[in-house]
Design an enzyme around this catalytic site. Structure first.
Site, short mmCIF file in Angstrom:
data_model
loop_
_atom_site.label_atom_id
_atom_site.label_comp_id
_atom_site.label_asym_id
_atom_site.label_seq_id
_atom_site.Cartn_x
_atom_site.Cartn_y
_atom_site.Cartn_z
N HIS A 234 0.75 -1.37 -0.22
CA HIS A 234 0.09 -0.03 -0.11
C HIS A 234 0.87 1.35 0.02
O HIS A 234 0.18 2.45 -0.10
CB HIS A 234 -0.83 0.03 1.28
CG HIS A 234 -0.53 0.36 2.51
ND1 HIS A 234 0.55 -0.62 3.33
CD2 HIS A 234 -0.35 1.51 3.40
CE1 HIS A 234 0.78 0.10 4.31
NE2 HIS A 234 0.45 1.29 4.17
C1 UD1 Z 1 -2.24 5.73 5.32
C2 UD1 Z 1 -0.93 6.45 5.95
C3 UD1 Z 1 0.12 5.28 6.12
C4 UD1 Z 1 -0.28 4.06 6.55
C5 UD1 Z 1 -1.56 3.73 5.94
C6 UD1 Z 1 -2.30 2.57 6.70
C7 UD1 Z 1 -0.53 8.83 5.67
C8 UD1 Z 1 0.22 9.77 4.59
N1 UD1 Z 1 -0.34 7.45 4.97
O1 UD1 Z 1 -1.73 5.74 3.99
O2 UD1 Z 1 1.33 5.84 6.73
O3 UD1 Z 1 0.69 2.88 6.22
O4 UD1 Z 1 -2.72 4.60 5.97
O5 UD1 Z 1 -3.17 1.84 5.95
O6 UD1 Z 1 -1.23 9.08 6.37
N2 UD1 Z 1 -9.21 4.47 0.57
C9 UD1 Z 1 -10.34 3.88 0.42
N3 UD1 Z 1 -11.03 3.47 1.67
C10 UD1 Z 1 -10.54 3.80 3.14
C11 UD1 Z 1 -9.45 4.49 2.88
C12 UD1 Z 1 -8.53 4.88 1.91
O7 UD1 Z 1 -10.78 3.87 -0.50
O8 UD1 Z 1 -11.31 3.65 4.02
C13 UD1 Z 1 -8.48 4.87 -0.46
C14 UD1 Z 1 -8.60 6.26 -1.00
O9 UD1 Z 1 -8.51 6.23 -2.35
C15 UD1 Z 1 -7.33 7.12 -0.77
C16 UD1 Z 1 -6.52 5.94 -0.70
O10 UD1 Z 1 -6.85 4.92 -0.17
O11 UD1 Z 1 -7.06 8.29 -1.43
C17 UD1 Z 1 -5.27 6.42 0.38
O12 UD1 Z 1 -5.47 6.45 1.67
P1 UD1 Z 1 -4.76 7.71 2.79
O13 UD1 Z 1 -5.49 7.38 3.96
O14 UD1 Z 1 -4.67 8.81 2.02
O15 UD1 Z 1 -3.56 6.78 2.64
P2 UD1 Z 1 -2.88 5.38 2.87
O16 UD1 Z 1 -2.18 4.86 1.38
O17 UD1 Z 1 -4.18 4.54 3.64
N1 UDP Z 2 -3.98 -5.56 8.60
C1 UDP Z 2 -5.26 -6.16 8.69
N2 UDP Z 2 -5.87 -6.51 7.35
C2 UDP Z 2 -5.35 -6.42 6.05
C3 UDP Z 2 -4.00 -5.57 6.19
C4 UDP Z 2 -3.40 -5.22 7.48
O1 UDP Z 2 -5.88 -6.27 9.60
O2 UDP Z 2 -6.07 -6.54 5.19
C5 UDP Z 2 -3.42 -4.99 9.83
C6 UDP Z 2 -2.19 -5.71 10.02
O3 UDP Z 2 -2.21 -7.04 10.54
C7 UDP Z 2 -1.32 -4.69 10.79
C8 UDP Z 2 -1.79 -3.14 10.20
O4 UDP Z 2 -3.22 -3.62 9.74
O5 UDP Z 2 -1.74 -4.78 12.28
C9 UDP Z 2 -0.91 -2.92 9.47
O6 UDP Z 2 -1.42 -1.55 8.65
P1 UDP Z 2 -0.96 -0.86 7.35
O7 UDP Z 2 -0.26 -2.08 6.55
O8 UDP Z 2 -2.08 -0.53 6.60
O9 UDP Z 2 -0.16 0.32 7.94
P2 UDP Z 2 1.32 0.36 8.26
O10 UDP Z 2 1.67 -0.36 9.51
O11 UDP Z 2 2.28 0.26 7.21
O12 UDP Z 2 1.34 1.95 8.63
#
Ligand code: UD1
Ligand code: UDP
Length: 398
Positions: A234
């Site tokens: 991601h």
């Molecule tokens: C964010 C965090 C990242 C973390 C991740 C955990 C920042 C800069 N990044 O990244 O550090 O590792 O969360 O998962 O804060 N979207 C959906 N549904 C949702 C959420 C997101 O469709 O419920 C899609 C949207 O298109 C959105 C994209 O995912 O634009 C990115 O979501 P965003 O929260 O901006 O960043 P993450 O990649 O989730």
């Molecule tokens: N996770 C989850 N379901 C998924 C992917 C991740 O429950 O489909 C959990 C995972 O076990 C971990 C956390 O989400 O505890 C990690 O989140 P993510 O990878 O989104 O963010 P990061 O840790 O890189 O910030």
């Protein structure tokens, strides 16, 4: 003592869970100090499997407020959270704001509180990838530098902060003593640092048994233990860079000829795969929606190997003794690299494929000598803030 936790993204729900659990079990009284705990959800993540499933499974109280900021470019998302959080904090007047990890919700929450002179505790402080192109790296640095209590999860994170000039560390950066012991006098000024261990290790320990009872994912997907690769992806650096994403998907296709690849993909990744017309059908890659925490723990524990760019999952693979192949060029979780338990391969197909072909070495039980603590991080953290109640309240009037 009024505490507010600001959360908004998937890994933050997991990090707040152990704190919320102890407060509930102890009826909000820690070391004789009465604490109220309010949760502000920024709304950064909102889909059921990115959000509510974690509250349901981990028994996290329903947030008191949801700011519903949703998705957007960095400045828009961060700015909206900042603006909305400020209003809530002015109304609530908490004695402490807790922020978690390194997302836009973390930075905006910390900044809003710091500007209102509300003490800020940063859980998962001191992490650095030294790659400033990662939005998370900017969030980490800025959050650390406007926080009052820096809770590091490891000795390495303590050393990083020390290099950056933080010198007021309890217990010399070593894991704080057992929370049931007497700690002795605490320092009288902020910022103060403490190594409490890693909250995500607490969460795994709290959840594994119930995950085993509740998850049916192995049966549902007809999987055999160690019969598949597990993959998650991601990070913006992988999903938004078309060349990197194509390379990684190519590698997944190749390794799926060895064993199926179970791929619960973040919505951001799903969208990018569609945009680039990267069709995975006809391969042995099982692309699916994100899964809940219990299913993820079970999928991970039984995987032959994990391929990921997730920070949290690198750690969980380490906790569960599952070999991890990290699809990044660097990691802030350097402890996991020890003894080859986690290997950095970047996005190069050939490197990914060659690493997956190596034997899947399971390592010893990590309970002894675990750099991430002993699974009692939340207890240590709550004990610290209870002991510092007077100082925190006085600090607010600074
Ligand atoms: C964010 C965090 C990242 C973390 C991740 C955990 C920042 C800069 N990044 O990244 O550090 O590792 O969360 O998962 O804060 N979207 C959906 N549904 C949702 C959420 C997101 O469709 O419920 C899609 C949207 O298109 C959105 C994209 O995912 O634009 C990115 O979501 P965003 O929260 O901006 O960043 P993450 O990649 O989730
Ligand atoms: N996770 C989850 N379901 C998924 C992917 C991740 O429950 O489909 C959990 C995972 O076990 C971990 C956390 O989400 O505890 C990690 O989140 P993510 O990878 O989104 O963010 P990061 O840790 O890189 O910030």
């Amino acid at each position: 003592m009024k505490i507010v936790s600001i959360i908004g993204a998937r890994p933050q729900f997991i990090k707040v869970a152990p704190i919320a659990r102890i407060l509930r079990d102890e009826k909000n009284v820690i070391n004789g100090v009465k604490m109220s705990h309010k949760i502000i959800h920024t709304g950064q993540h909102y889909d059921y499997f990115m959000n509510k499933v974690f509250f349901d499974q981990l028994d996290i109280p329903v947030p008191d407020v949801n700011l519903e900021v949703g998705s957007g470019p960095h400045a828009v998302q961060t700015g909206n959270i900042l603006q909305k959080v400020e209003g809530c904090l002015i109304e609530d007047e908490p004695n402490l704001v807790i922020v978690y990890g390194d997302t836009n919700s973390t930075l905006a929450g910390a900044l809003a509180a710091a500007k209102l002179h509300i003490p800020v505790a940063h859980v998962e402080s001191g992490l650095r990838s030294y790659n400033r192109r990662m939005p998370e790296e900017i969030n980490r640095i800025l959050t650390d530098h406007c926080s009052d209590i820096l809770c590091v999860p490891t000795v390495n994170a303590f050393r990083i902060l020390k290099k950056e000039g933080f010198d007021n560390f309890l217990f010399d950066g070593n894991l704080a003593p057992d929370p049931d012991e007497k700690w002795g006098p605490l320092p009288e000024h902020f910022p103060v640092g403490i190594n409490v261990g890693d909250m995500m290790y607490d969460a795994v320990r709290l959840s594994m048994e119930v995950a085993e009872q509740k998850s049916r994912i192995m049966q549902k997907l007809k999987l055999e233990p160690q019969g598949y690769f597990l993959a998650t992806l991601h990070r913006a650096e992988n999903t938004d860079d078309h060349k990197r994403l194509r390379e990684i998907v190519h590698a997944f296709r190749e390794i799926s000829l060895l064993k199926p690849v179970i791929f619960p993909a973040h919505p951001r990744t799903q969208k990018m795969l569609k945009t680039l017309d990267l069709d995975l059908s006809g391969s042995n890659i099982h692309l699916m929606e994100p899964v809940g925490y219990f299913d993820m723990l079970i999928l991970l524990r039984n995987a032959w190997k994990l391929l990921t760019d997730s920070g949290g999952m690198q750690k969980e693979a380490y906790f569960l003794n599952v070999p991890c192949i990290t699809l990044r060029d660097e990691t802030e979780w350097v402890e996991t690299l020890q003894d080859g338990k986690n290997v950095l391969v970047g996005s190069d197909s050939a490197r990914i494929i060659s690493e997956t072909k190596k034997p899947s070495l399971r390592h010893e039980n990590i309970d002894t000598d675990n750099p991430f603590g002993d699974g009692r991080s939340a207890s240590r953290f709550l004990k610290l803030i209870a002991e510092m109640e007077g100082l925190l309240c006085a600090h607010q009037g600074r």
